[in-house]
Write a protein that holds these residues in place. Structure first.
Motif, short mmCIF file in Angstrom:
data_model
loop_
_atom_site.label_atom_id
_atom_site.label_comp_id
_atom_site.label_asym_id
_atom_site.label_seq_id
_atom_site.Cartn_x
_atom_site.Cartn_y
_atom_site.Cartn_z
N THR A 90 0.85 -1.19 0.00
CA THR A 90 0.00 0.00 0.00
C THR A 90 0.88 1.25 0.00
OG1 THR A 90 -0.09 -0.03 2.42
CG2 THR A 90 -1.84 -1.20 1.23
N MET A 91 0.25 2.42 -0.08
CA MET A 91 1.03 3.65 -0.18
C MET A 91 1.85 3.91 1.08
SD MET A 91 -1.30 6.41 -2.24
CE MET A 91 0.12 7.50 -2.38
N VAL A 92 1.25 3.69 2.25
CA VAL A 92 1.98 3.91 3.49
C VAL A 92 3.10 2.88 3.63
CG1 VAL A 92 1.80 4.05 6.00
CG2 VAL A 92 -0.05 4.92 4.57
N ALA A 93 2.82 1.63 3.23
CA ALA A 93 3.87 0.60 3.26
C ALA A 93 4.99 0.94 2.29
CB ALA A 93 3.27 -0.76 2.94
N TYR A 94 4.64 1.55 1.16
CA TYR A 94 5.66 1.94 0.17
C TYR A 94 6.60 3.00 0.74
CZ TYR A 94 7.68 3.97 -4.09
OH TYR A 94 8.55 4.45 -5.03
N LEU A 95 6.02 4.04 1.35
CA LEU A 95 6.89 5.09 1.89
C LEU A 95 7.66 4.60 3.11
CD1 LEU A 95 5.58 6.72 4.61
CD2 LEU A 95 3.88 7.32 2.89
N TRP A 96 7.09 3.68 3.89
CA TRP A 96 7.82 3.09 5.02
C TRP A 96 9.00 2.27 4.51
CZ3 TRP A 96 8.82 -2.07 6.03
CH2 TRP A 96 9.40 -2.34 7.25
N ARG A 97 8.79 1.51 3.44
CA ARG A 97 9.86 0.68 2.89
C ARG A 97 11.00 1.56 2.36
NH1 ARG A 97 9.29 -2.12 -2.83
NH2 ARG A 97 9.54 0.10 -3.29
N ASP A 98 10.64 2.65 1.66
CA ASP A 98 11.68 3.55 1.15
C ASP A 98 12.49 4.17 2.28
OD1 ASP A 98 10.97 3.01 -1.43
OD2 ASP A 98 10.77 5.11 -2.02
N ALA A 99 11.79 4.53 3.38
CA ALA A 99 12.47 5.24 4.46
C ALA A 99 13.30 4.31 5.34
CB ALA A 99 11.44 5.98 5.31
N PHE A 100 12.73 3.18 5.76
CA PHE A 100 13.36 2.37 6.80
C PHE A 100 13.96 1.06 6.31
CE2 PHE A 100 10.12 4.99 8.91
CZ PHE A 100 10.93 5.67 9.81
N VAL A 101 13.77 0.74 5.06
CA VAL A 101 14.43 -0.43 4.47
C VAL A 101 15.52 0.01 3.50
CG1 VAL A 101 14.13 -2.52 3.09
CG2 VAL A 101 12.38 -1.87 4.75
N TYR A 102 15.18 0.97 2.61
CA TYR A 102 16.14 1.46 1.63
C TYR A 102 16.87 2.72 2.10
CZ TYR A 102 13.64 -1.70 -1.52
OH TYR A 102 13.07 -2.79 -2.10
N ASN A 103 16.49 3.26 3.27
CA ASN A 103 17.10 4.49 3.81
C ASN A 103 17.06 5.65 2.81
OD1 ASN A 103 17.80 3.25 6.26
ND2 ASN A 103 19.70 2.45 5.40
N SER A 104 15.95 5.75 2.10
CA SER A 104 15.75 6.84 1.15
C SER A 104 14.61 7.72 1.66
CB SER A 104 15.44 6.29 -0.25
OG SER A 104 15.24 7.34 -1.17
N PHE A 105 14.95 8.62 2.57
CA PHE A 105 13.93 9.43 3.22
C PHE A 105 13.38 10.50 2.27
CE2 PHE A 105 16.22 7.61 6.76
CZ PHE A 105 15.21 7.31 7.66
N GLY A 106 14.12 10.86 1.25
CA GLY A 106 13.64 11.85 0.30
C GLY A 106 12.49 11.34 -0.53
N THR A 107 12.64 10.15 -1.11
CA THR A 107 11.55 9.58 -1.91
C THR A 107 10.37 9.20 -1.03
OG1 THR A 107 12.60 7.39 -1.74
CG2 THR A 107 13.11 8.71 -3.69
N ALA A 108 10.64 8.77 0.20
CA ALA A 108 9.55 8.46 1.13
C ALA A 108 8.74 9.71 1.44
CB ALA A 108 10.10 7.85 2.41
#
Length: 305
Positions: A255-273
């Motif tokens: 989902t959208m929230v899961a997508y931004l969580w994955r970008d931030a806390f799995v891929y460490n990409s806080f900008g795209t999140a």
């Protein structure tokens, strides 16, 4: 003397106002720290590349370009809409029917049933997701697959196939929120005058006619509120897919929230999140505006009639 009295009165007013502001200040302080600041910082961060440790690098709109070129992001939007509809529409229909039954005088122990129907809402969402993870287990001994085997249907991979993932997550959403919406509808039904139902019975109206011609029209504002809150809740869906699918969030159920969580806390990409969070915010604002427009139209039509 008059000037002194006025000064004292103004001082007393200021003291009263100051004490009132002091009493309500904890809410605004906490909102500013945990609500307003994260929103402003997310908007600021959406224009930077940052992994949480190294210095920020300004990239302009490249974060937005990245997510709009990412097919998984569009899959997350589509999944959020589909799971939201699958979990919300049946939920509202069943909630209205259960509320009508609980509002009826024919059912005994209504208060007990009202308590039981509300229990899923106060149950820990993690516990709910774990239990449904067992129900929708991929193995043949999983409850859902065992039930399907009685009809000679092969076991389904509930966490990997396109529609089974959405059915499993939507079932969790349905089970958790149907009781909450039932109580909301029940409160709305109890405000409907009983004389309307009595007059309808005297005119020979059936149960389905009472629901269709009395209950549903009188519940329009309540229904709009429930649809609105359920829509916002579906766009905030996160725990169910995360617990059910694990950290390896598949494209079929992200989902959208899961997508931004994955970008931030799995891929460490806080900008795209942060960029994804801004897009989610705009979608919710748009849906809120549509809901307010429809609600106002309904209110105007009632006043005109």
């Amino acid at each position: 003397m008059e000037t002194t009295k006025k000064t004292k009165r103004l001082t007393e007013k200021k003291r009263t106002a100051l004490s009132a502001y002091l009493f309500i200040s904890p809410f605004f302080i906490l909102f500013a720290i945990f609500g307003l600041f994260p929103m402003i910082f997310s908007f600021y961060l959406s224009f930077f590349r940052w992994d949480g440790l190294n210095p920020m690098t300004y990239v302009g709109f490249k974060n937005f370009e990245f997510i709009f070129n990412d097919p998984v992001f569009f899959s997350s939007i589509k999944n959020t809409f589909i799971i939201g509809i699958m979990g919300t529409l049946p939920q509202i229909i069943v909630a209205i029917l259960i509320a009508f039954a609980l509002n009826s005088q024919l059912i005994r122990f209504r208060n007990t049933f009202r308590t039981f129907i509300f229990l899923p809402y106060i149950t820990s969402i993690v516990a709910v997701a774990i239990i449904f993870g067992v129900v929708f287990n991929n193995q043949p001994f999983g409850f859902a697959n065992y039930f399907l085997s009685l009809f000679d249907i092969a076991p389904i991979r509930w966490d990997a196939e396109y529609w089974p993932v959405k059915i499993a997550i939507a079932t969790m959403v349905f089970w958790r929120w149907v009781g909450y919406n039932t109580i909301i509808f029940l409160a709305g039904m109890q405000s409907i005058p009983k004389e309307l139902y009595e007059a309808a019975k005297m005119d020979g109206a059936t149960l389905s006619q009472q629901i269709r011609l009395i209950t549903l029209p009188m519940l329009k504002p309540i229904t709009m509120f429930v649809v609105f809150t359920a829509t916002i809740g579906s766009f905030q869906l996160f725990t169910e897919p995360l617990i059910f699918l694990g950290r390896n969030l598949r494209e079929e159920g992200i989902t959208m929230v899961a997508y931004l969580w994955r970008d931030a806390f799995v891929y460490n990409s806080f900008g795209t999140a942060s960029a994804a969070a801004i897009v989610l915010f705009l979608i919710i604002i748009t849906l809120t505006a549509i809901n307010l427009f429809i609600t106002n139209r309904i209110g105007r039509s009632k006043k005109i009639s």
